[in-house]
Design a protein around this motif. Sequence first.
Motif, PDB file in Angstrom:
ATOM      1  N   ILE A 152     -14.756  31.447  12.344  1.00  0.00           N
ATOM      2  CA  ILE A 152     -15.038  30.768  13.612  1.00  0.00           C
ATOM      3  C   ILE A 152     -16.418  31.168  14.111  1.00  0.00           C
ATOM      4  CG2 ILE A 152     -14.338  30.513  16.025  1.00  0.00           C
ATOM      5  CD1 ILE A 152     -11.431  31.064  15.031  1.00  0.00           C
ATOM      6  N   MET A 153     -16.705  32.458  14.131  1.00  0.00           N
ATOM      7  CA  MET A 153     -17.986  32.921  14.658  1.00  0.00           C
ATOM      8  C   MET A 153     -19.144  32.563  13.735  1.00  0.00           C
ATOM      9  SD  MET A 153     -17.323  33.764  17.584  1.00  0.00           S
ATOM     10  CE  MET A 153     -19.003  34.151  18.000  1.00  0.00           C
ATOM     11  N   ALA A 154     -18.919  32.498  12.428  1.00  0.00           N
ATOM     12  CA  ALA A 154     -19.982  32.058  11.517  1.00  0.00           C
ATOM     13  C   ALA A 154     -20.322  30.591  11.771  1.00  0.00           C
ATOM     14  CB  ALA A 154     -19.562  32.261  10.077  1.00  0.00           C
ATOM     15  N   THR A 155     -19.304  29.786  12.023  1.00  0.00           N
ATOM     16  CA  THR A 155     -19.534  28.375  12.342  1.00  0.00           C
ATOM     17  C   THR A 155     -20.279  28.236  13.660  1.00  0.00           C
ATOM     18  OG1 THR A 155     -17.503  27.798  11.174  1.00  0.00           O
ATOM     19  CG2 THR A 155     -18.410  26.149  12.656  1.00  0.00           C
ATOM     20  N   VAL A 156     -19.886  29.020  14.658  1.00  0.00           N
ATOM     21  CA  VAL A 156     -20.571  28.996  15.951  1.00  0.00           C
ATOM     22  C   VAL A 156     -22.022  29.462  15.782  1.00  0.00           C
ATOM     23  CG1 VAL A 156     -20.642  30.078  18.234  1.00  0.00           C
ATOM     24  CG2 VAL A 156     -18.489  29.229  17.319  1.00  0.00           C
ATOM     25  N   GLY A 157     -22.245  30.480  14.972  1.00  0.00           N
ATOM     26  CA  GLY A 157     -23.608  30.950  14.716  1.00  0.00           C
ATOM     27  C   GLY A 157     -24.461  29.894  14.047  1.00  0.00           C
ATOM     28  N   MET A 177     -14.428  25.399   2.594  1.00  0.00           N
ATOM     29  CA  MET A 177     -15.352  24.468   3.205  1.00  0.00           C
ATOM     30  C   MET A 177     -14.631  23.500   4.143  1.00  0.00           C
ATOM     31  SD  MET A 177     -18.186  25.547   2.191  1.00  0.00           S
ATOM     32  CE  MET A 177     -19.409  24.341   2.540  1.00  0.00           C
ATOM     33  N   ILE A 178     -13.389  23.214   3.850  1.00  0.00           N
ATOM     34  CA  ILE A 178     -12.641  22.290   4.691  1.00  0.00           C
ATOM     35  C   ILE A 178     -12.415  22.910   6.063  1.00  0.00           C
ATOM     36  CG2 ILE A 178     -10.443  21.109   4.974  1.00  0.00           C
ATOM     37  CD1 ILE A 178     -10.338  20.883   1.914  1.00  0.00           C
ATOM     38  N   ILE A 179     -12.120  24.203   6.108  1.00  0.00           N
ATOM     39  CA  ILE A 179     -11.885  24.873   7.387  1.00  0.00           C
ATOM     40  C   ILE A 179     -13.156  24.876   8.228  1.00  0.00           C
ATOM     41  CG2 ILE A 179     -11.384  27.099   8.467  1.00  0.00           C
ATOM     42  CD1 ILE A 179      -9.473  27.660   6.196  1.00  0.00           C
ATOM     43  N   ILE A 180     -14.293  25.130   7.614  1.00  0.00           N
ATOM     44  CA  ILE A 180     -15.555  25.160   8.353  1.00  0.00           C
ATOM     45  C   ILE A 180     -15.882  23.785   8.913  1.00  0.00           C
ATOM     46  CG2 ILE A 180     -18.042  25.560   8.152  1.00  0.00           C
ATOM     47  CD1 ILE A 180     -17.359  27.776   6.144  1.00  0.00           C
ATOM     48  N   ALA A 181     -15.675  22.732   8.109  1.00  0.00           N
ATOM     49  CA  ALA A 181     -15.932  21.374   8.592  1.00  0.00           C
ATOM     50  C   ALA A 181     -14.989  21.015   9.740  1.00  0.00           C
ATOM     51  CB  ALA A 181     -15.790  20.376   7.451  1.00  0.00           C
ATOM     52  N   LEU A 182     -13.733  21.424   9.621  1.00  0.00           N
ATOM     53  CA  LEU A 182     -12.768  21.162  10.686  1.00  0.00           C
ATOM     54  C   LEU A 182     -13.151  21.899  11.966  1.00  0.00           C
ATOM     55  CD1 LEU A 182     -10.062  19.958  11.633  1.00  0.00           C
ATOM     56  CD2 LEU A 182      -8.980  22.036  10.778  1.00  0.00           C
ATOM     57  N   LEU A 183     -13.510  23.167  11.844  1.00  0.00           N
ATOM     58  CA  LEU A 183     -13.931  23.939  13.018  1.00  0.00           C
ATOM     59  C   LEU A 183     -15.186  23.353  13.649  1.00  0.00           C
ATOM     60  CD1 LEU A 183     -13.327  27.587  11.845  1.00  0.00           C
ATOM     61  CD2 LEU A 183     -12.151  26.387  13.669  1.00  0.00           C
ATOM     62  N   GLN A 184     -16.120  22.916  12.812  1.00  0.00           N
ATOM     63  CA  GLN A 184     -17.345  22.322  13.328  1.00  0.00           C
ATOM     64  C   GLN A 184     -17.023  21.059  14.125  1.00  0.00           C
ATOM     65  OE1 GLN A 184     -20.230  21.584  10.304  1.00  0.00           O
ATOM     66  NE2 GLN A 184     -21.782  20.928  11.737  1.00  0.00           N
ATOM     67  N   ASP A 185     -16.130  20.229  13.621  1.00  0.00           N
ATOM     68  CA  ASP A 185     -15.738  19.017  14.350  1.00  0.00           C
ATOM     69  C   ASP A 185     -15.049  19.347  15.664  1.00  0.00           C
ATOM     70  OD1 ASP A 185     -16.778  17.443  12.341  1.00  0.00           O
ATOM     71  OD2 ASP A 185     -14.837  17.132  11.346  1.00  0.00           O
ATOM     72  N   ILE A 186     -14.154  20.332  15.639  1.00  0.00           N
ATOM     73  CA  ILE A 186     -13.444  20.723  16.872  1.00  0.00           C
ATOM     74  C   ILE A 186     -14.417  21.264  17.906  1.00  0.00           C
ATOM     75  CG2 ILE A 186     -11.805  22.396  17.833  1.00  0.00           C
ATOM     76  CD1 ILE A 186     -10.191  22.077  15.229  1.00  0.00           C
ATOM     77  N   ILE A 187     -15.315  22.146  17.493  1.00  0.00           N
ATOM     78  CA  ILE A 187     -16.270  22.746  18.427  1.00  0.00           C
ATOM     79  C   ILE A 187     -17.226  21.695  18.973  1.00  0.00           C
ATOM     80  CG2 ILE A 187     -18.194  24.372  18.624  1.00  0.00           C
ATOM     81  CD1 ILE A 187     -16.632  26.162  16.632  1.00  0.00           C
ATOM     82  N   MET A 188     -17.674  20.775  18.144  1.00  0.00           N
ATOM     83  CA  MET A 188     -18.594  19.744  18.617  1.00  0.00           C
ATOM     84  C   MET A 188     -17.903  18.758  19.555  1.00  0.00           C
ATOM     85  SD  MET A 188     -21.413  20.741  17.622  1.00  0.00           S
ATOM     86  CE  MET A 188     -22.235  19.397  18.425  1.00  0.00           C
ATOM     87  N   GLU A 189     -16.623  18.495  19.334  1.00  0.00           N
ATOM     88  CA  GLU A 189     -15.924  17.540  20.189  1.00  0.00           C
ATOM     89  C   GLU A 189     -15.505  18.145  21.527  1.00  0.00           C
ATOM     90  OE1 GLU A 189     -12.080  14.570  20.104  1.00  0.00           O
ATOM     91  OE2 GLU A 189     -13.008  15.190  18.225  1.00  0.00           O
ATOM     92  N   TYR A 190     -14.956  19.361  21.496  1.00  0.00           N
ATOM     93  CA  TYR A 190     -14.414  19.957  22.714  1.00  0.00           C
ATOM     94  C   TYR A 190     -15.327  20.983  23.362  1.00  0.00           C
ATOM     95  CZ  TYR A 190     -10.213  17.598  21.225  1.00  0.00           C
ATOM     96  OH  TYR A 190      -9.326  16.639  20.845  1.00  0.00           O
ATOM     97  N   GLY A 191     -16.373  21.399  22.680  1.00  0.00           N
ATOM     98  CA  GLY A 191     -17.363  22.289  23.279  1.00  0.00           C
ATOM     99  C   GLY A 191     -16.944  23.748  23.324  1.00  0.00           C
ATOM    100  N   TYR A 192     -17.455  24.426  24.333  1.00  0.00           N
ATOM    101  CA  TYR A 192     -17.310  25.875  24.426  1.00  0.00           C
ATOM    102  C   TYR A 192     -15.869  26.315  24.659  1.00  0.00           C
ATOM    103  CZ  TYR A 192     -22.347  25.916  24.608  1.00  0.00           C
ATOM    104  OH  TYR A 192     -23.665  25.761  24.298  1.00  0.00           O
ATOM    105  N   ILE A 193     -15.085  25.503  25.304  1.00  0.00           N
ATOM    106  CA  ILE A 193     -13.681  25.889  25.547  1.00  0.00           C
ATOM    107  C   ILE A 193     -12.916  25.985  24.228  1.00  0.00           C
ATOM    108  CG2 ILE A 193     -12.745  23.576  25.937  1.00  0.00           C
ATOM    109  CD1 ILE A 193     -11.952  26.655  28.045  1.00  0.00           C
ATOM    110  N   SER A 194     -13.330  25.233  23.228  1.00  0.00           N
ATOM    111  CA  SER A 194     -12.660  25.313  21.926  1.00  0.00           C
ATOM    112  C   SER A 194     -12.924  26.655  21.247  1.00  0.00           C
ATOM    113  CB  SER A 194     -13.089  24.163  21.018  1.00  0.00           C
ATOM    114  OG  SER A 194     -14.465  24.251  20.732  1.00  0.00           O
ATOM    115  N   ILE A 195     -14.093  27.241  21.490  1.00  0.00           N
ATOM    116  CA  ILE A 195     -14.375  28.579  20.944  1.00  0.00           C
ATOM    117  C   ILE A 195     -13.399  29.579  21.545  1.00  0.00           C
ATOM    118  CG2 ILE A 195     -16.091  30.423  20.787  1.00  0.00           C
ATOM    119  CD1 ILE A 195     -18.235  28.211  21.044  1.00  0.00           C
ATOM    120  N   PHE A 196     -13.231  29.510  22.854  1.00  0.00           N
ATOM    121  CA  PHE A 196     -12.292  30.398  23.539  1.00  0.00           C
ATOM    122  C   PHE A 196     -10.887  30.252  22.963  1.00  0.00           C
ATOM    123  CE2 PHE A 196      -9.023  30.728  26.806  1.00  0.00           C
ATOM    124  CZ  PHE A 196      -9.182  32.033  27.198  1.00  0.00           C
ATOM    125  N   PHE A 197     -10.384  29.028  22.863  1.00  0.00           N
ATOM    126  CA  PHE A 197      -9.014  28.825  22.409  1.00  0.00           C
ATOM    127  C   PHE A 197      -8.828  29.146  20.926  1.00  0.00           C
ATOM    128  CE2 PHE A 197      -8.513  26.208  26.285  1.00  0.00           C
ATOM    129  CZ  PHE A 197      -7.452  26.922  26.817  1.00  0.00           C
TER     130      PHE A 197
END
Length: 72
Positions: A37-42, A1-21
């Motif tokens: 990563i893709m489950a969080t994006v979904g 759960m910690i990884i998902i929360a971290l990914l969610q914060d990164i994606i929300m802060e940096y946007g679509y470019i964070s998905i790419f990186f």
Amino acid sequence: MIIIALLQDIIMEYGYISIFFCLALDIIGLPVPDEIIMATVGYLSSIGLLYFPLDWRKQKVGSNIMAPWQYV
């Protein structure tokens, strides 16, 4: 759960470019599975925070650009 929360914060802060990186770094050895990563994006797309077609495009570009580095 910690990884998902971290990914969610990164994606929300940096946007679509964070998905790419995130996906590009996963291809070359970052120990975060791209499925998470893709489950969080979904999830973020399903609640309306991200636009799915653009998410899918970033995922494909990030994975395809870095794929040759798997063999180096």
